[in-house]
Design a protein around this motif. Structure first.
Motif, PDB file in Angstrom:
ATOM      1  N   UNK A 262      39.935  29.499  -1.358  1.00  0.00           N
ATOM      2  CA  UNK A 262      39.028  28.406  -1.426  1.00  0.00           C
ATOM      3  C   UNK A 262      38.943  28.637   0.576  1.00  0.00           C
ATOM      4  N   UNK A 263      38.981  29.666   1.580  1.00  0.00           N
ATOM      5  CA  UNK A 263      38.915  29.888   2.853  1.00  0.00           C
ATOM      6  C   UNK A 263      37.828  29.741   2.973  1.00  0.00           C
ATOM      7  N   UNK A 264      36.535  30.503   2.058  1.00  0.00           N
ATOM      8  CA  UNK A 264      35.147  30.819   2.783  1.00  0.00           C
ATOM      9  C   UNK A 264      34.393  29.701   2.353  1.00  0.00           C
ATOM     10  N   UNK A 265      34.552  28.679   1.862  1.00  0.00           N
ATOM     11  CA  UNK A 265      34.201  26.909   1.627  1.00  0.00           C
ATOM     12  C   UNK A 265      34.600  26.524   3.260  1.00  0.00           C
ATOM     13  N   UNK A 266      35.076  26.765   4.253  1.00  0.00           N
ATOM     14  CA  UNK A 266      35.087  26.289   5.197  1.00  0.00           C
ATOM     15  C   UNK A 266      34.375  26.547   6.301  1.00  0.00           C
ATOM     16  N   UNK A 267      33.378  28.015   6.081  1.00  0.00           N
ATOM     17  CA  UNK A 267      32.253  28.019   6.562  1.00  0.00           C
ATOM     18  C   UNK A 267      31.363  26.749   6.187  1.00  0.00           C
ATOM     19  N   UNK A 268      31.354  26.043   5.610  1.00  0.00           N
ATOM     20  CA  UNK A 268      30.643  25.066   4.761  1.00  0.00           C
ATOM     21  C   UNK A 268      30.242  23.701   5.772  1.00  0.00           C
ATOM     22  N   UNK A 269      31.718  23.534   6.465  1.00  0.00           N
ATOM     23  CA  UNK A 269      32.269  22.460   7.451  1.00  0.00           C
ATOM     24  C   UNK A 269      31.217  23.550   9.150  1.00  0.00           C
ATOM     25  N   UNK A 270      30.779  24.623   9.000  1.00  0.00           N
ATOM     26  CA  UNK A 270      30.347  24.148  11.050  1.00  0.00           C
ATOM     27  C   UNK A 270      29.744  23.900  11.431  1.00  0.00           C
ATOM     28  N   UNK A 271      28.444  23.057  10.528  1.00  0.00           N
ATOM     29  CA  UNK A 271      27.809  21.987  11.033  1.00  0.00           C
ATOM     30  C   UNK A 271      28.432  20.810  11.582  1.00  0.00           C
ATOM     31  N   UNK A 272      29.339  20.564  11.426  1.00  0.00           N
ATOM     32  CA  UNK A 272      29.960  19.182  11.541  1.00  0.00           C
ATOM     33  C   UNK A 272      30.234  19.509  12.727  1.00  0.00           C
ATOM     34  N   UNK A 273      30.817  20.765  13.415  1.00  0.00           N
ATOM     35  CA  UNK A 273      30.469  21.444  14.873  1.00  0.00           C
ATOM     36  C   UNK A 273      29.943  20.930  15.682  1.00  0.00           C
ATOM     37  N   UNK A 274      28.455  20.994  15.183  1.00  0.00           N
ATOM     38  CA  UNK A 274      27.299  20.757  16.387  1.00  0.00           C
ATOM     39  C   UNK A 274      27.475  19.042  16.685  1.00  0.00           C
ATOM     40  N   UNK A 275      28.053  18.075  15.885  1.00  0.00           N
ATOM     41  CA  UNK A 275      28.215  16.832  16.641  1.00  0.00           C
ATOM     42  C   UNK A 275      29.131  17.093  18.058  1.00  0.00           C
ATOM     43  N   UNK A 276      29.487  18.073  18.184  1.00  0.00           N
ATOM     44  CA  UNK A 276      30.478  17.685  19.735  1.00  0.00           C
ATOM     45  C   UNK A 276      29.541  17.537  20.838  1.00  0.00           C
ATOM     46  N   UNK A 277      28.150  18.831  20.310  1.00  0.00           N
ATOM     47  CA  UNK A 277      27.020  19.192  21.232  1.00  0.00           C
ATOM     48  C   UNK A 277      25.680  17.831  21.503  1.00  0.00           C
TER      49      UNK A 277
END
Length: 279
Positions: A262-277
């Motif tokens: 399931x590690x590859x599915x973590x890439x789908x959460x990358x958009x949430x990182x943009x919230x800090x910007x």
């Protein structure tokens, strides 16, 4: 800027879905490959929409002004998915209620619901705790030995909680029908689901007898949905051929799910990182 995020996510998911080809590999590799291509694109879109909602319609991101258009699009898409989920859940609940209206009898030492129809049918209907439903036609058609193979197959569906997980996958299918290869991937997952239940049954009963029972059941038209029901029968010719061939050969053992898969599915959460910007 938010609109750019949405467009970029759509381009990425279209590219990922276009990579689909029918693999010739083991059950485990086929399952991981099909599930990733089926589930990762909508998960990426879903996380992008959540990120846009969290950032709101006002402010700036990387020096670019945000606006209402992307916010409204994200909100509408999430609302649409929520409505589809409620609709499917309501339909599933109606199926469960119908199943519970059937008489409860003891068959081979198991409590099952008996559907009053001459069409041979066996299936798990419900969600996490599904009801095992057999038809009068099935009980009259199969011998006690064949019936035991059917019960073993349905126990496989219950063991893997197929009705529960495929309800959610069916919801994903409804939400992303506009993406390429959605139906092809859905059919692949259904085929692999049945192969897994067959393998579970073949470890307990005679695989040849199970194949014989399968042919008798699928000679009749299907009478249920594939979203909240995991049934023995299959109206898909290619799926049936795969199952018969797998049963005639040595059944492939189904490995336990590994966390690292399931590690590859973590890439789908990358958009949430943009919230800090977002400012």
């Amino acid at each position: 800027m938010h609109l750019i995020m949405i467009v970029a996510a759509i381009i990425v998911v279209y590219w990922i879905r276009c990579q689909w080809t029918q693999p010739q590999a083991t059950w485990n590799k086929r399952w991981q490959y099909a599930l990733f291509l089926f589930f990762f694109p909508p998960l990426l879109i879903f996380m992008t929409a959540i990120a846009v909602i969290c950032m709101g319609p006002q402010g700036q991101m990387s020096g670019l002004q945000t606006g209402w258009l992307s916010y409204v699009l994200a909100f509408i898409s999430l609302a649409f998915c929520a409505i589809l989920c409620i609709k499917l859940a309501w339909g599933g609940w109606q199926s469960v209620k119908s199943a519970r209206n059937c008489s409860l009898v003891d068959v081979a030492g198991r409590q099952v619901r008996v559907l009053d129809t001459g069409v041979p049918f066996a299936g798990q209907i419900g969600f996490w705790q599904p009801e095992l439903v057999l038809s009068q036609g099935l009980l009259h058609t199969l011998s006690p030995e064949q019936l035991e193979t059917v019960l073993a197959h349905e126990q496989g569906h219950y063991h893997y909680r197929d009705t529960f997980w495929f309800f959610w996958l069916g919801w994903v299918r409804s939400c992303t029908a506009w993406l390429p290869n959605t139906e092809a991937l859905w059919q692949e997952l259904l085929a692999l689901r049945e192969l897994r239940a067959d393998a579970h049954a073949a470890s307990q009963v005679d695989p040849l007898l199970l194949a014989e029972s399968l042919l008798l059941v699928v000679s009749s038209p299907p009478i249920s949905s594939e979203i909240c029901c995991a049934a023995l029968g299959s109206s898909h010719v290619d799926r049936l051929e795969q199952r018969i061939e797998a049963l005639l050969a040595q059944p492939e053992p189904v490995p336990e799910v590994q966390l690292q898969s399931w590690n590859s599915y973590l890439l789908a959460f990358v958009p949430l990182v943009t919230v800090i910007f977002h400012t």
